[in-house]
Design a protein around this motif. Structure first.
Motif, PDB file in Angstrom:
ATOM      1  N   GLU A  45       0.822  -1.208   0.000  1.00 15.76           N
ATOM      2  CA  GLU A  45       0.000   0.000   0.000  1.00 15.76           C
ATOM      3  C   GLU A  45       0.860   1.264   0.000  1.00 15.76           C
ATOM      4  O   GLU A  45       0.341   2.367   0.121  1.00 15.76           O
ATOM      5  N   HIS A  46       2.154   1.103  -0.136  1.00 12.96           N
ATOM      6  CA  HIS A  46       3.094   2.233  -0.186  1.00 12.96           C
ATOM      7  C   HIS A  46       3.704   2.271  -1.587  1.00 12.96           C
ATOM      8  O   HIS A  46       4.436   1.355  -1.967  1.00 12.96           O
ATOM      9  N   ALA A  47       3.420   3.325  -2.328  1.00 16.18           N
ATOM     10  CA  ALA A  47       3.904   3.441  -3.708  1.00 16.18           C
ATOM     11  C   ALA A  47       5.422   3.316  -3.800  1.00 16.18           C
ATOM     12  O   ALA A  47       5.944   2.654  -4.697  1.00 16.18           O
ATOM     13  N   GLU A  48       6.141   3.934  -2.876  1.00 10.52           N
ATOM     14  CA  GLU A  48       7.604   3.859  -2.920  1.00 10.52           C
ATOM     15  C   GLU A  48       8.086   2.423  -2.733  1.00 10.52           C
ATOM     16  O   GLU A  48       9.030   1.977  -3.391  1.00 10.52           O
ATOM     17  N   ALA A  49       7.436   1.691  -1.848  1.00  6.75           N
ATOM     18  CA  ALA A  49       7.831   0.298  -1.627  1.00  6.75           C
ATOM     19  C   ALA A  49       7.583  -0.533  -2.877  1.00  6.75           C
ATOM     20  O   ALA A  49       8.430  -1.345  -3.266  1.00  6.75           O
ATOM     21  N   ILE A  50       6.451  -0.346  -3.511  1.00 12.35           N
ATOM     22  CA  ILE A  50       6.154  -1.080  -4.745  1.00 12.35           C
ATOM     23  C   ILE A  50       7.212  -0.773  -5.802  1.00 12.35           C
ATOM     24  O   ILE A  50       7.747  -1.676  -6.440  1.00 12.35           O
ATOM     25  N   GLU A  89      14.605   5.121   9.448  1.00  8.72           N
ATOM     26  CA  GLU A  89      13.707   5.689  10.453  1.00  8.72           C
ATOM     27  C   GLU A  89      12.774   6.751   9.876  1.00  8.72           C
ATOM     28  O   GLU A  89      11.630   6.883  10.305  1.00  8.72           O
ATOM     29  N   SER A  90      13.232   7.503   8.892  1.00 10.70           N
ATOM     30  CA  SER A  90      12.399   8.543   8.290  1.00 10.70           C
ATOM     31  C   SER A  90      11.817   8.111   6.947  1.00 10.70           C
ATOM     32  O   SER A  90      11.358   8.945   6.173  1.00 10.70           O
ATOM     33  N   GLY A  91      11.815   6.812   6.669  1.00 15.93           N
ATOM     34  CA  GLY A  91      11.340   6.298   5.387  1.00 15.93           C
ATOM     35  C   GLY A  91       9.827   6.221   5.268  1.00 15.93           C
ATOM     36  O   GLY A  91       9.091   6.703   6.134  1.00 15.93           O
ATOM     37  N   PRO A  92       9.353   5.621   4.195  1.00 19.31           N
ATOM     38  CA  PRO A  92       7.914   5.589   3.923  1.00 19.31           C
ATOM     39  C   PRO A  92       7.092   4.805   4.947  1.00 19.31           C
ATOM     40  O   PRO A  92       5.895   4.995   5.047  1.00 19.31           O
ATOM     41  N   PHE A  93       7.746   3.961   5.741  1.00 25.01           N
ATOM     42  CA  PHE A  93       7.030   3.177   6.752  1.00 25.01           C
ATOM     43  C   PHE A  93       7.094   3.830   8.138  1.00 25.01           C
ATOM     44  O   PHE A  93       6.734   3.214   9.131  1.00 25.01           O
ATOM     45  N   LYS A  94       7.563   5.066   8.212  1.00 20.86           N
ATOM     46  CA  LYS A  94       7.777   5.754   9.490  1.00 20.86           C
ATOM     47  C   LYS A  94       6.572   5.682  10.414  1.00 20.86           C
ATOM     48  O   LYS A  94       6.715   5.473  11.607  1.00 20.86           O
ATOM     49  N   GLN A  95       5.378   5.837   9.893  1.00 19.12           N
ATOM     50  CA  GLN A  95       4.187   5.867  10.734  1.00 19.12           C
ATOM     51  C   GLN A  95       3.540   4.494  10.877  1.00 19.12           C
ATOM     52  O   GLN A  95       2.464   4.379  11.451  1.00 19.12           O
ATOM     53  N   CYS A  96       4.181   3.464  10.382  1.00 19.16           N
ATOM     54  CA  CYS A  96       3.660   2.103  10.491  1.00 19.16           C
ATOM     55  C   CYS A  96       4.382   1.384  11.625  1.00 19.16           C
ATOM     56  O   CYS A  96       5.487   1.754  12.000  1.00 19.16           O
ATOM     57  N   ASP A  97       3.758   0.359  12.147  1.00 22.83           N
ATOM     58  CA  ASP A  97       4.380  -0.475  13.178  1.00 22.83           C
ATOM     59  C   ASP A  97       4.023  -1.915  12.853  1.00 22.83           C
ATOM     60  O   ASP A  97       2.916  -2.369  13.138  1.00 22.83           O
ATOM     61  N   ALA A  98       4.948  -2.627  12.251  1.00 25.06           N
ATOM     62  CA  ALA A  98       4.696  -4.003  11.807  1.00 25.06           C
ATOM     63  C   ALA A  98       4.370  -4.917  12.972  1.00 25.06           C
ATOM     64  O   ALA A  98       3.541  -5.814  12.848  1.00 25.06           O
ATOM     65  N   MET A 102       0.098  -1.809  12.737  1.00 22.17           N
ATOM     66  CA  MET A 102      -0.365  -0.462  12.391  1.00 22.17           C
ATOM     67  C   MET A 102       0.145  -0.070  11.011  1.00 22.17           C
ATOM     68  O   MET A 102       1.291  -0.325  10.669  1.00 22.17           O
ATOM     69  N   HIS A 103      -0.754   0.556  10.238  1.00 23.29           N
ATOM     70  CA  HIS A 103      -0.399   0.994   8.890  1.00 23.29           C
ATOM     71  C   HIS A 103      -0.959   2.400   8.681  1.00 23.29           C
ATOM     72  O   HIS A 103      -2.131   2.653   8.936  1.00 23.29           O
ATOM     73  N   ARG A 104      -0.090   3.293   8.232  1.00 27.13           N
ATOM     74  CA  ARG A 104      -0.531   4.652   7.933  1.00 27.13           C
ATOM     75  C   ARG A 104       0.339   5.213   6.827  1.00 27.13           C
ATOM     76  O   ARG A 104       1.566   5.220   6.941  1.00 27.13           O
ATOM     77  N   GLN A 105      -0.290   5.666   5.771  1.00 25.76           N
ATOM     78  CA  GLN A 105       0.424   6.239   4.624  1.00 25.76           C
ATOM     79  C   GLN A 105       1.022   7.594   4.986  1.00 25.76           C
ATOM     80  O   GLN A 105       0.402   8.376   5.703  1.00 25.76           O
ATOM     81  N   GLN A 106       2.194   7.868   4.465  1.00 23.27           N
ATOM     82  CA  GLN A 106       2.753   9.207   4.546  1.00 23.27           C
ATOM     83  C   GLN A 106       2.016  10.053   3.511  1.00 23.27           C
ATOM     84  O   GLN A 106       1.673   9.572   2.436  1.00 23.27           O
ATOM     85  N   PRO A 107       1.763  11.311   3.799  1.00 23.65           N
ATOM     86  CA  PRO A 107       1.086  12.159   2.806  1.00 23.65           C
ATOM     87  C   PRO A 107       2.019  12.465   1.625  1.00 23.65           C
ATOM     88  O   PRO A 107       3.238  12.473   1.771  1.00 23.65           O
ATOM     89  N   ILE A 108       1.423  12.699   0.484  1.00 15.82           N
ATOM     90  CA  ILE A 108       2.187  13.128  -0.697  1.00 15.82           C
ATOM     91  C   ILE A 108       2.572  14.585  -0.494  1.00 15.82           C
ATOM     92  O   ILE A 108       1.759  15.395  -0.033  1.00 15.82           O
ATOM     93  N   TRP A 109       3.794  14.923  -0.796  1.00 16.50           N
ATOM     94  CA  TRP A 109       4.264  16.294  -0.624  1.00 16.50           C
ATOM     95  C   TRP A 109       3.510  17.223  -1.564  1.00 16.50           C
ATOM     96  O   TRP A 109       3.078  16.819  -2.650  1.00 16.50           O
ATOM     97  N   SER A 110       3.436  18.487  -1.196  1.00 14.78           N
ATOM     98  CA  SER A 110       2.749  19.466  -2.034  1.00 14.78           C
ATOM     99  C   SER A 110       3.556  19.721  -3.302  1.00 14.78           C
ATOM    100  O   SER A 110       4.767  19.492  -3.350  1.00 14.78           O
ATOM    101  N   ASN A 111       2.872  20.175  -4.312  1.00 17.97           N
ATOM    102  CA  ASN A 111       3.510  20.450  -5.596  1.00 17.97           C
ATOM    103  C   ASN A 111       2.775  21.605  -6.261  1.00 17.97           C
ATOM    104  O   ASN A 111       1.546  21.602  -6.326  1.00 17.97           O
TER     105      ASN A 111
END
Length: 139
Positions: A45-50, A89-98, A102-111
């Motif tokens: 569910e994490h685009a970067e991981a895929i 530690e600051s990667g895409p899974f930062k807010q998850c806890d395997a 717990m699973h929580r997506q990081q928000p997409i940065w503004s553009n």
């Protein structure tokens, strides 16, 4: 000695899918303490991981057929690099806890879109070019 017929045979993948590659190869071989490392059991569910794990899988399927030390190079240049980026530690899974599921997506940065004409545009590109109905291939 290979014949011309052998060259025509498609190479069979070792793993049929990205999830199978991650489950059957990456995770059994990548065993590290989880303190200070972030991982998400819902990595898909994490685009970067895929994207990163797909790149690892693609490189693995090519490099596994090459002579030594190809797989060592694959580990060093592909899996080590991408897993370090994913699990930092600051990667895409930062807010998850395997461990707690717990699973929580990081928000997409503004553009903010740059002004039109600031950058060249390739009209033949698949994304952002001319609509498919107007490309040379469909004329």
């Amino acid at each position: 000695m290979p014949t011309d017929d052998d060259a025509q045979e498609p190479v069979r993948l070792r793993f049929a899918s990205l999830p199978l590659f991650v489950e059957s190869y990456v995770l059994p071989n990548w065993r590290h303490p989880t303190n200070g490392i972030a991982w998400c059991g819902r990595w898909w569910e994490h685009a970067e991981a895929i994207t990163r794990l797909s790149a690892c899988w693609e490189a693995f399927e090519v490099m596994r057929r090459e002579p030594a030390p190809a797989l060592s190079v694959w580990w060093r240049d592909h899996l080590d690099v991408h897993m370090a980026a994913l699990t930092r530690e600051s990667g895409p899974f930062k807010q998850c806890d395997a461990e707690r599921g717990m699973h929580r997506q990081q928000p997409i940065w503004s553009n903010v879109q740059p002004p039109a004409g600031l950058f060249p545009v390739d009209d033949d590109a698949e994304i952002g070019g001319r609509p498919a109905a107007q490309t040379k291939e469909t004329r």
